[in-house]
Design an enzyme around this catalytic site. Structure first.
Site, short mmCIF file in Angstrom:
data_model
loop_
_atom_site.label_atom_id
_atom_site.label_comp_id
_atom_site.label_asym_id
_atom_site.label_seq_id
_atom_site.Cartn_x
_atom_site.Cartn_y
_atom_site.Cartn_z
N GLY A 148 0.82 -1.20 0.00
CA GLY A 148 0.00 0.00 0.00
C GLY A 148 0.86 1.25 0.00
O GLY A 148 2.08 1.20 0.22
N CYS A 149 0.23 2.39 -0.24
CA CYS A 149 0.97 3.65 -0.35
C CYS A 149 1.54 4.08 1.01
O CYS A 149 2.74 4.36 1.13
CB CYS A 149 0.09 4.73 -0.95
N TYR A 150 0.71 4.12 2.03
CA TYR A 150 1.21 4.48 3.37
C TYR A 150 2.25 3.49 3.87
O TYR A 150 3.30 3.90 4.41
CB TYR A 150 0.06 4.57 4.36
#
Length: 345
Positions: A148-150
């Site tokens: 995921g991005c985070y």
């Protein structure tokens, strides 16, 4: 090679197209969409006219087996796991951007995502696609769980020091800020211009679905159960993530020594840039690129290590890293198709 993209109408998919159309090893791109079959992609994204104008196709295992070498799932959660078991019976390489295979325990996935996913056997088969940390595992995998991005921004900031004895791994606080594209292309009231413009807000405090993904890989690195406080915020910009991490220092260690640890950890990684002390990273400095910029500060007064990490959520946090993983699988130059300067200003 021939590549396929499932979920051809989302932001992740359109970023895959932007990079793959300039990838030297990619010959054909097949776009799959259940809702837009037969529609040329230029009708959804007019800016792609004359660059890629393929009509979107129906996804079938048979079509993939016959035509595709690597298949990207740029779909919402709880879609890819329905297809992957059958696809693994073919020779296709699968890179899943959706999150269905990032957690090794189905019960943990269901608790955080409020959906079901694949059985534990398939979850354990997936290699976690944090390309700048686990390249060797990725090279030999058929199924990649793209981070995921985070988690990408956070893990790249914490993994170099999480197993060092000069910090307290149970003291981690993560403050994240993302642009509105992180919510995807679907309409929601909170993302309307009048709601978002000149506004910043926290959301999903203590409940964000990326939390167990971050904790999983910090725990694996330390061989201890690690828990974090993670508070995400949405800010009025289109794309980009800035994460600030705070962790207590338990020994008298200098900022320079920690920076050297980061430089050593990422010395062969083109897409991770450790900034000098006088240069704080900004989202604009990685905009549209596959770079992650990191900055390290030790606050002598409070005895805390402060790490700032910035990425483009749609590129390093999604499609760019997915292509980096494809390059690793096929033993290509890791920068192939991705060696573009960030957009500035």
């Amino acid at each position: 090679m021939n590549v396929g993209i499932v979920g051809g109408t989302g932001y992740g998919a359109v970023e895959l197209m932007r990079f793959l159309t300039n990838h030297q090893a990619v010959e054909n791109i097949h776009l799959y969409s259940q809702s837009k079959q037969g529609t040329p992609i230029s009708e959804v994204y007019p800016h792609l006219a004359s660059i890629i104008d393929n009509p979107m196709e129906e996804l079938t295992v048979e079509h993939v087996a016959e035509h595709i070498d690597v298949l990207f799932f740029a779909t919402p959660p709880a879609v890819s796991h329905q297809w992957v078991p059958a696809l693994l019976e073919t020779d296709v390489k699968i890179i899943d951007l959706s999150g269905d295979f990032r957690l090794s325990d189905p019960a943990v996935y269901e608790a955080w995502y409020k959906k079901t996913t694949a059985s534990e056997a398939y979850l354990k088969q997936a290699a976690f696609g944090l390309a700048d940390v686990y390249p060797e595992k990725i090279k030999h995998a058929q199924l990649i769980a793209n981070p995921g991005c985070y988690p990408t921004a956070t893990l790249l900031g914490l993994l170099p020091v999480i197993d060092q004895d000069f910090i307290d791994p149970q003291s981690i606080i993560v403050d994240g800020k993302t642009g509105v594209s992180g919510a995807g292309r679907s309409l929601s009231q909170g993302m309307h211009y009048a709601e978002m413009n000149e506004n910043t807000r926290a959301y999903a405090i203590g409940t964000h679905k990326h939390t167990p993904e971050i904790e999983r890989f910090l725990s694996e690195k330390t061989e201890k159960s690690i828990y974090i406080n993670f508070t995400p915020h949405v800010v009025p910009m289109t794309r980009g993530i800035l994460v600030t991490m705070y962790v207590n220092v338990t020994k008298n260690v200098s900022e320079a020594a920690i920076r050297e640890r980061f430089i050593s950890f990422y010395q062969d990684r083109t897409f991770v840039r450790v900034k000098p002390s006088h240069s704080l990273p900004e989202t604009k400095q990685v905009y549209g690129s596959n770079y992650c910029d990191l900055h390290i500060t030790v606050d002598e007064r409070t005895k805390r290590l402060i790490i700032v990490s910035v990425i483009d959520n749609l590129v390093k946090g999604a499609s760019g890293q997915a292509i980096q993983n494809m390059n690793l699988i096929y033993d290509l130059d890791e920068t192939e198709g991705l060696n573009l300067s960030p957009l500035y200003p």
